[in-house]
Motif scaffolding. Sequence first.
Motif, PDB file in Angstrom:
ATOM      1  N   ALA A 271      58.527  91.501  38.467  1.00  0.00           N
ATOM      2  CA  ALA A 271      58.792  91.185  37.071  1.00  0.00           C
ATOM      3  C   ALA A 271      59.349  89.765  36.986  1.00  0.00           C
ATOM      4  CB  ALA A 271      59.811  92.180  36.510  1.00  0.00           C
ATOM      5  N   PRO A 272      58.638  88.847  36.347  1.00  0.00           N
ATOM      6  CA  PRO A 272      59.091  87.454  36.338  1.00  0.00           C
ATOM      7  C   PRO A 272      60.334  87.207  35.483  1.00  0.00           C
ATOM      8  CG  PRO A 272      57.108  87.699  35.022  1.00  0.00           C
ATOM      9  CD  PRO A 272      57.369  89.029  35.649  1.00  0.00           C
ATOM     10  N   ALA A 273      60.856  88.227  34.818  1.00  0.00           N
ATOM     11  CA  ALA A 273      62.022  88.024  33.957  1.00  0.00           C
ATOM     12  C   ALA A 273      63.310  88.176  34.755  1.00  0.00           C
ATOM     13  CB  ALA A 273      61.982  89.030  32.807  1.00  0.00           C
ATOM     14  N   PHE A 274      63.670  87.170  35.519  1.00  0.00           N
ATOM     15  CA  PHE A 274      64.876  87.274  36.358  1.00  0.00           C
ATOM     16  C   PHE A 274      66.079  87.286  35.431  1.00  0.00           C
ATOM     17  CE2 PHE A 274      61.790  86.446  39.334  1.00  0.00           C
ATOM     18  CZ  PHE A 274      61.272  85.169  39.261  1.00  0.00           C
ATOM     19  N   VAL A 275      66.627  86.110  35.210  1.00  0.00           N
ATOM     20  CA  VAL A 275      67.694  85.962  34.220  1.00  0.00           C
ATOM     21  C   VAL A 275      67.208  84.841  33.325  1.00  0.00           C
ATOM     22  CG1 VAL A 275      70.051  85.220  33.813  1.00  0.00           C
ATOM     23  CG2 VAL A 275      69.505  86.656  35.802  1.00  0.00           C
ATOM     24  N   ARG A 276      67.047  85.099  32.086  1.00  0.00           N
ATOM     25  CA  ARG A 276      66.378  84.116  31.246  1.00  0.00           C
ATOM     26  C   ARG A 276      67.193  83.868  29.983  1.00  0.00           C
ATOM     27  NH1 ARG A 276      60.580  85.880  29.899  1.00  0.00           N
ATOM     28  NH2 ARG A 276      60.239  85.535  32.105  1.00  0.00           N
ATOM     29  N   HIS A 277      67.504  82.623  29.740  1.00  0.00           N
ATOM     30  CA  HIS A 277      68.188  82.287  28.497  1.00  0.00           C
ATOM     31  C   HIS A 277      67.142  82.211  27.380  1.00  0.00           C
ATOM     32  CE1 HIS A 277      71.961  80.460  30.541  1.00  0.00           C
ATOM     33  NE2 HIS A 277      71.574  81.575  31.101  1.00  0.00           N
ATOM     34  N   ALA A 278      67.592  82.327  26.169  1.00  0.00           N
ATOM     35  CA  ALA A 278      66.669  82.392  25.033  1.00  0.00           C
ATOM     36  C   ALA A 278      65.802  81.136  24.946  1.00  0.00           C
ATOM     37  CB  ALA A 278      67.452  82.579  23.752  1.00  0.00           C
ATOM     38  N   ARG A 279      66.362  79.959  25.301  1.00  0.00           N
ATOM     39  CA  ARG A 279      65.625  78.706  25.137  1.00  0.00           C
ATOM     40  C   ARG A 279      64.678  78.408  26.297  1.00  0.00           C
ATOM     41  NH1 ARG A 279      67.747  74.054  25.707  1.00  0.00           N
ATOM     42  NH2 ARG A 279      65.940  72.950  24.898  1.00  0.00           N
ATOM     43  N   ALA A 280      64.797  79.119  27.374  1.00  0.00           N
ATOM     44  CA  ALA A 280      64.107  78.721  28.605  1.00  0.00           C
ATOM     45  C   ALA A 280      62.614  79.028  28.585  1.00  0.00           C
ATOM     46  CB  ALA A 280      64.752  79.386  29.812  1.00  0.00           C
ATOM     47  N   ALA A 281      62.109  79.396  27.432  1.00  0.00           N
ATOM     48  CA  ALA A 281      60.670  79.616  27.254  1.00  0.00           C
ATOM     49  C   ALA A 281      60.132  80.603  28.277  1.00  0.00           C
ATOM     50  CB  ALA A 281      59.911  78.298  27.306  1.00  0.00           C
ATOM     51  N   ASP A 282      58.831  80.626  28.442  1.00  0.00           N
ATOM     52  CA  ASP A 282      58.238  81.619  29.325  1.00  0.00           C
ATOM     53  C   ASP A 282      57.770  81.035  30.642  1.00  0.00           C
ATOM     54  OD1 ASP A 282      58.658  83.734  27.643  1.00  0.00           O
ATOM     55  OD2 ASP A 282      56.807  83.338  26.508  1.00  0.00           O
ATOM     56  N   VAL A 283      58.106  79.767  30.883  1.00  0.00           N
ATOM     57  CA  VAL A 283      57.649  79.134  32.117  1.00  0.00           C
ATOM     58  C   VAL A 283      58.545  79.582  33.269  1.00  0.00           C
ATOM     59  CG1 VAL A 283      57.199  76.950  33.274  1.00  0.00           C
ATOM     60  CG2 VAL A 283      56.924  77.133  30.789  1.00  0.00           C
ATOM     61  N   PRO A 284      57.995  80.276  34.266  1.00  0.00           N
ATOM     62  CA  PRO A 284      58.856  80.658  35.394  1.00  0.00           C
ATOM     63  C   PRO A 284      59.230  79.423  36.214  1.00  0.00           C
ATOM     64  CG  PRO A 284      56.611  81.416  35.767  1.00  0.00           C
ATOM     65  CD  PRO A 284      56.625  80.779  34.410  1.00  0.00           C
TER      66      PRO A 284
ATOM     67  N   TYR B 284      71.424  84.367  49.225  1.00  0.00           N
ATOM     68  CA  TYR B 284      71.458  83.092  48.499  1.00  0.00           C
ATOM     69  C   TYR B 284      70.550  83.168  47.283  1.00  0.00           C
ATOM     70  CZ  TYR B 284      66.991  82.184  50.835  1.00  0.00           C
ATOM     71  OH  TYR B 284      65.691  82.277  51.283  1.00  0.00           O
ATOM     72  N   ARG B 285      70.813  82.261  46.336  1.00  0.00           N
ATOM     73  CA  ARG B 285      69.973  82.174  45.134  1.00  0.00           C
ATOM     74  C   ARG B 285      70.175  80.803  44.501  1.00  0.00           C
ATOM     75  NH1 ARG B 285      73.427  86.619  41.564  1.00  0.00           N
ATOM     76  NH2 ARG B 285      75.292  85.354  41.324  1.00  0.00           N
ATOM     77  N   PHE B 286      69.242  80.438  43.628  1.00  0.00           N
ATOM     78  CA  PHE B 286      69.269  79.143  42.937  1.00  0.00           C
ATOM     79  C   PHE B 286      69.308  79.388  41.436  1.00  0.00           C
ATOM     80  CE2 PHE B 286      66.963  78.650  46.917  1.00  0.00           C
ATOM     81  CZ  PHE B 286      67.464  77.478  47.448  1.00  0.00           C
ATOM     82  N   GLU B 287      69.730  78.357  40.711  1.00  0.00           N
ATOM     83  CA  GLU B 287      69.718  78.429  39.257  1.00  0.00           C
ATOM     84  C   GLU B 287      69.371  77.053  38.698  1.00  0.00           C
ATOM     85  OE1 GLU B 287      73.107  80.640  37.748  1.00  0.00           O
ATOM     86  OE2 GLU B 287      72.902  79.553  35.855  1.00  0.00           O
ATOM     87  N   ALA B 288      68.434  77.026  37.752  1.00  0.00           N
ATOM     88  CA  ALA B 288      68.051  75.761  37.110  1.00  0.00           C
ATOM     89  C   ALA B 288      67.402  76.061  35.767  1.00  0.00           C
ATOM     90  CB  ALA B 288      67.059  74.984  37.990  1.00  0.00           C
ATOM     91  N   LEU B 289      67.613  75.178  34.807  1.00  0.00           N
ATOM     92  CA  LEU B 289      66.961  75.269  33.493  1.00  0.00           C
ATOM     93  C   LEU B 289      67.128  76.660  32.884  1.00  0.00           C
ATOM     94  CD1 LEU B 289      63.689  73.346  34.445  1.00  0.00           C
ATOM     95  CD2 LEU B 289      65.701  72.420  33.247  1.00  0.00           C
ATOM     96  N   GLY B 290      68.289  77.244  33.085  1.00  0.00           N
ATOM     97  CA  GLY B 290      68.594  78.524  32.466  1.00  0.00           C
ATOM     98  C   GLY B 290      67.973  79.724  33.148  1.00  0.00           C
ATOM     99  N   GLN B 291      67.347  79.522  34.301  1.00  0.00           N
ATOM    100  CA  GLN B 291      66.785  80.667  35.018  1.00  0.00           C
ATOM    101  C   GLN B 291      67.393  80.769  36.405  1.00  0.00           C
ATOM    102  OE1 GLN B 291      62.495  80.939  35.087  1.00  0.00           O
ATOM    103  NE2 GLN B 291      62.333  80.311  32.952  1.00  0.00           N
ATOM    104  N   ARG B 292      67.365  81.979  36.912  1.00  0.00           N
ATOM    105  CA  ARG B 292      67.865  82.220  38.254  1.00  0.00           C
ATOM    106  C   ARG B 292      66.710  82.650  39.149  1.00  0.00           C
ATOM    107  NH1 ARG B 292      72.934  85.975  38.214  1.00  0.00           N
ATOM    108  NH2 ARG B 292      74.090  84.060  37.767  1.00  0.00           N
ATOM    109  N   SER B 293      66.750  82.190  40.388  1.00  0.00           N
ATOM    110  CA  SER B 293      65.684  82.535  41.340  1.00  0.00           C
ATOM    111  C   SER B 293      65.843  83.974  41.811  1.00  0.00           C
ATOM    112  CB  SER B 293      65.770  81.608  42.564  1.00  0.00           C
ATOM    113  OG  SER B 293      66.863  81.980  43.386  1.00  0.00           O
ATOM    114  N   PRO B 294      64.798  84.528  42.451  1.00  0.00           N
ATOM    115  CA  PRO B 294      65.015  85.782  43.182  1.00  0.00           C
ATOM    116  C   PRO B 294      66.043  85.550  44.296  1.00  0.00           C
ATOM    117  CG  PRO B 294      62.730  85.004  43.433  1.00  0.00           C
ATOM    118  CD  PRO B 294      63.438  84.011  42.581  1.00  0.00           C
ATOM    119  N   ASN B 295      66.673  86.609  44.743  1.00  0.00           N
ATOM    120  CA  ASN B 295      67.632  86.504  45.843  1.00  0.00           C
ATOM    121  C   ASN B 295      66.908  86.385  47.171  1.00  0.00           C
ATOM    122  OD1 ASN B 295      69.515  86.951  43.879  1.00  0.00           O
ATOM    123  ND2 ASN B 295      69.988  89.054  44.501  1.00  0.00           N
ATOM    124  N   GLY B 296      67.487  85.590  48.067  1.00  0.00           N
ATOM    125  CA  GLY B 296      67.005  85.541  49.444  1.00  0.00           C
ATOM    126  C   GLY B 296      68.084  86.039  50.383  1.00  0.00           C
TER     127      GLY B 296
END
Length: 507
Positions: free
Chosen positions: A23-36, A113-125
């Motif tokens: 599911a590509p909806a990790f953590v998504r802010h309202a403004r972060a559009a639909d671009v993963p 570990y995980r990353f966060e950018a542009l209001g989205q969070r990566s999957p966990n590694g």
Amino acid sequence: MHEPILPQTRRHWLTQAGAAMLAPAFVRHARAADVPRFALGVASGQPRERSIVLWTRVTGADLPAQVSVRWELARDERFTDVAARGVEAALVDDAHSVHAEAAGLEPGRWYWYRFEALGQRSPNGRTRTAPRADAAASLRFALASCQRFDHGHYAAWRHVASADLDFVLFVGDYIYEYPSPPVAVRYHEGGLVRTLEQYRARYAQYKSDPSLQAAHAAMPWLLVWDDHEVDNDYANLQGQGLQADFREQRAAAYRAYWEHMPFPKARRPIGPDMRIYGRTDWGSLACIHAIDDRQYRDVQVCPKPGRGGSNTVRLRDCPELLNPQRTLLGAAQERWLADSWDLQRRWNLLAQQTLMARFTWTDPEQATYWTDGWDGYAPARRRLLQTVAERKVPGVVVLGGDVHANYVADLKADYDDPRGAVVASEFCGTSITSRGLAQDRVDAALRHNPHVHYGRADQRGYVACRLDAGTLHASLMVVDKPEDPNSAVGAAARFVVEAARPGAKVA
Ligand SMILES: [Fe+2]
């Protein structure tokens, strides 16, 4: 078929990671559009006692020249106990890739570990550090290579992701540069890859695969490249087609490789040069010497007319094969390896690209060799193995790929002496997906190569290796149906090597 039993917490984590990737909806802010923003997943590499490299690449066509990426590394999968964190600038020049270096860590433990950018969070590694130099460690890893995308699905990677392993050892052909044929299991996007943009796109396509992402997210990887990350059968600065601009092509290919792999920033290529060879120590148990047989080699001798690359030739028609001046590793790397052999640890694992054992395709009288592998550089092979024999290097096991077949072999400094000593053991692992030669050709050749104990070109999969101070166990893990992403995977054969006695035996 074989499915390892996992402790409950680990299975729980894997289920979560799998769900996040589906599911590509990790953590998504309202403004972060639909671009993963983390469509290519995460990865880690270069495990050391106190550090690890964390990788991702921010994705999307609308990215600014620089994106600020936060990362964190925790001792627990819920990220309540953070051990290290930082911010990296992902630059358009580097295809918005991130190569974060987490340092000051504890030896021999697992992290998340995980990353966060542009209001989205990566999957966990999930990743780990190497054990302390004096720790009596054990080691489990997957030996893998050759994952041609259009030849099959990655059931092998799905299996690796759920196996109880410390790392993946990948020995080359991460991508293939070819266009796809008219009929394939799935299709490469675009044609023959030659430019930086094309290499980047090809990596992005391979890394879109959820099973490959899961294998990266589950553990660190040690990596070397082979030829297809650049150009089939290339040698040093010569492409197979003798293309005039091959130096620029190699620079583009190496750049895209670094951008997509968990190598540190210090390894960023300079023009057409990138050092990938190096050594990883694993407690007092083993060291892994990873070498590069592409970048520094002399070109193949006796090629087909008007082109570079490999050929299959009779020794009597190509006496240049015996020229001791020629090198597969280059003089500097040969010296580095000779100095790197470890006389204290129980095991010296040599991660390299291709089959090292001599392999003649006809009877030894006719002696017919493939010129791209070690048989094309036999005096260099002899130098390497003579050093191992003379210095009594303990527990040498050569690990390779490239030839899309499982080979298990004895390595000798002198193959012409039938009573010559076995000085090392070899497991050349088959491909994840890339198709091999017809098995009847391999069967016909095996009887001319008595030091090769096993040869199967009709198997796809990986080699599961497990070693302690006394013994290395290798299981040849084979995919039932390479065209099925959910195929069963099981052990087709098992071998053991004793640390004190070179040579693989059937387990
Ligand atoms: Fe390959």
